[in-house]
Design a protein around this motif. Structure first.
Motif, PDB file in Angstrom:
ATOM      1  N   CYS A   1      -8.224  10.022  -0.027  1.00 53.08           N
ATOM      2  CA  CYS A   1      -7.920   8.599  -0.164  1.00 53.08           C
ATOM      3  C   CYS A   1      -9.080   7.791   0.393  1.00 53.08           C
TER       4      CYS A   1
ATOM      5  N   HIS B   1       2.220   1.819  -3.444  1.00 60.26           N
ATOM      6  CA  HIS B   1       1.134   2.265  -4.316  1.00 60.26           C
ATOM      7  C   HIS B   1       0.851   3.750  -4.101  1.00 60.26           C
ATOM      8  N   ASN B   2       0.848   4.182  -2.853  1.00 63.22           N
ATOM      9  CA  ASN B   2       0.593   5.591  -2.546  1.00 63.22           C
ATOM     10  C   ASN B   2       1.692   6.489  -3.093  1.00 63.22           C
TER      11      ASN B   2
ATOM     12  N   THR C   1       0.833  -1.204   0.000  1.00 70.14           N
ATOM     13  CA  THR C   1       0.000   0.000   0.000  1.00 70.14           C
ATOM     14  C   THR C   1       0.864   1.249   0.000  1.00 70.14           C
TER      15      THR C   1
ATOM     16  N   ASP D   1      -6.515   2.722   1.496  1.00 75.76           N
ATOM     17  CA  ASP D   1      -5.233   3.309   1.098  1.00 75.76           C
ATOM     18  C   ASP D   1      -4.343   3.643   2.289  1.00 75.76           C
TER      19      ASP D   1
ATOM     20  N   ARG E   1       1.245   6.735  -6.807  1.00 78.49           N
ATOM     21  CA  ARG E   1       0.086   7.557  -7.169  1.00 78.49           C
ATOM     22  C   ARG E   1       0.462   9.033  -7.230  1.00 78.49           C
TER      23      ARG E   1
END
Length: 373
Positions: free
Chosen positions: A249, A22-23, A19, A253, A26
Motif C-alpha cells: 500500500c 476504500h481498503n 480510507t 492508504d 480494494r
C-alpha cells in the motif's frame, strides 16, 4: 476539517472511514476476479461495528485468533468461524459451547497429539469439531511442511470420526518482501503448499474440502488461486507502515493513526515530546529491518498529511520523542498542538485502545473495541 479533534482527549485512536472503506473494497474487488470467497480475519479490527463493513453477511465465513473473539462475534450472530490458532485441550469446552449455540466453528492443529485429544474429546462428548491441519509454507511459523507424511496420519485420525475438514496455511514470510515479484512468488508458494498437501492426502484416499490460504500481502499480490477454496486476510482495512514498506500500500492508504499532543519542544536538539508513548503506539518495531526504519511511527499533521523527516524515535510508557532526520528542521509547533502518528503494526497499535474515533467528512463517531482471550 474535523474541528472536533480539538475536543478529543489524547492520545486516542483515529480511523479515517473513507480510507478504511476504500481498503475493504480494494481487497474485495481483487479477489472477485478469481471468484474466491474472502474469509476476513477479524483479529485486527476487534470491533462489532468495524466487522460489519468487512462481512455484511454474518453467515459468511470469518477468521479469529482468540476464543474471546469467536464468542463475541458469535453473540452478534456470526455463525461460520475459523479459530486460526493451534488448539490446546483446555479450550475444547469453550469450542463445544460455541458449537452447541449453532456456530460452525473450525479449529486448527498440526500434530498427532492434538488430533488424538480432539478425537477423544469428541468421543467423550458425542460431538463433532471440524479440524483444519496447519501447513508451514515458508518456515515462518507453526505447521507441517506440505510433503510431510505425518499430514496423512493426522488426517486419518481425524477422518475416522468425520473431523477432518481441510488445510490452512499463512505466508507470514511475505512480510519480509520488498518487491512485487517477491510478493507474487510468496503468494504462489502459499497456494502450492495446500495443493501439494491435498494431493498427498488424495493419494491416501482422503478428501479435502477446505484449502485455505492468506495474508494481506499475498492476497493482494496473487496471480493464481486455482484449487483454493478461500482466502484469509486481516490488516488490509487499516494497512500500516510495515505494509507500506513492502509495497502493498501507499502511506496515504493507512487508515489508522494515533492522535497526540505536543507536550514539549527542544528546538536546540531538534526534538519534540508528545503524550503518546508505547502504551498508545505499542512497542512494535516491525519496520526496523525494512529500507525505511520508521522508529515507532511516522508523523503527520492534525489533518493526516505526512510531515517529511520526522519519526517517533523513542518511547517511554506515556512519552514519545520525535526527532528529525539529518537535513530536516522541526516544523513550527508549540505545546498542545495536535499531531497524528502512523502505526508500524495496526493490530498492535489498535490493541492499546478501547475504540476508534472514526472520521467521516465533518463527523466523528466512536466504534468500541474489545479485548481478551
Amino acid at each position: 476539517m474535523y474541528n472536533g479533534l480539538q475536543t478529543l482527549q489524547t492520545p486516542c485512536l483515529l480511523l479515517d472511514k473513507i480510507t478504511f472503506l476504500h481498503n475493504v473494497s480494494r481487497m474485495e474487488q481483487h479477489l472477485a476476479h478469481f471468484n474466491i470467497p474472502l474469509r476476513p480475519h477479524l483479529k485486527t479490527v476487534k470491533s462489532l461495528t468495524a466487522a460489519s463493513y468487512l462481512l455484511a453477511n454474518k453467515q459468511a465465513g470469518c477468521t479469529v485468533s482468540t476464543l474471546k473473539e469467536a464468542e463475541t462475534f458469535a453473540a452478534e450472530g456470526y455463525t461460520n468461524i475459523t479459530y486460526a490458532v493451534g488448539i490446546t485441550e483446555d479450550k475444547l469446552q469453550r469450542v463445544l459451547a460455541l458449537i452447541n449455540q449453532g456456530v460452525e466453528l473450525t479449529i486448527l492443529l498440526d500434530s498427532m497429539e492434538q488430533a488424538m485429544f480432539v478425537s477423544r474429546f469428541c468421543t467423550e462428548y458425542d460431538c463433532q469439531i471440524d479440524c483444519l491441519i496447519e501447513l508451514d509454507c515458508d518456515g515462518h511459523r507453526a505447521g507441517l511442511t506440505p510433503k510431510n507424511k505425518e499430514i496423512v496420519t493426522i488426517a486419518t485420525i481425524l477422518d475416522n470420526q468425520g473431523l477432518y475438514k481441510g488445510l490452512l496455511t499463512h505466508a507470514g514470510g511475505a512480510y519480509t518482501c520488498n518487491t512485487q515479484a517477491q510478493l507474487i512468488q510468496f503468494a504462489e508458494k502459499e497456494r502450492l503448499a495446500v495443493i501439494t498437501a491435498a494431493s498427498l492426502l488424495e493419494e491416501a484416499g482422503l478428501s479435502t474440502q477446505v484449502l485455505s490460504i492468506g495474508s494481506t500481502p499475498t492476497a493482494l499480490s496473487t496471480q493464481n488461486l486455482a484449487g483454493i477454496t478461500e482466502v484469509r486476510a486481516g490488516v488490509y482495512p487499516f494497512f500500516d507502515l510495515v505494509m507500506a514498506g513492502i509495497g502493498v500500500c501507499d502511506i496515504e492508504d493507512i487508515a489508522l493513526t494515533v492522535l497526540t499532543r505536543v507536550t514539549g519542544v527542544k528546538r536546540s536538539e531538534n526534538k519534540l515530546f508528545i503524550d503518546a508513548g508505547w502504551m498508545a503506539l505499542s512497542r512494535d518495531r516491525g519496520t526496523h529491518n525494512q529500507t525505511l526504519d520508521c522508529g515507532y511511527g511516522l508523523v503527520c499533521d492534525q489533518h493526516g498529511t505526512l510531515i517529511p523527516g520526522l519519526s517517533v524515535t523513542k518511547t517511554n510508557q506515556e512519552h514519545g520523542i520525535i526527532e528529525c532526520e539529518p537535513g530536516f528542521a522541526l516544523p513550527d509547533l508549540k505545546h498542545g498542538d495536535l499531531l497524528r502518528i502512523l502505526p508500524n503494526h495496526a493490530c498492535a497499535t489498535a490493541a492499546q485502545h478501547s475504540g476508534y474515533h472514526v472520521l467521516s467528512h465533518d463527523d466523528i463517531e466512536f466504534w468500541p473495541r474489545f479485548s481478551g482471550w
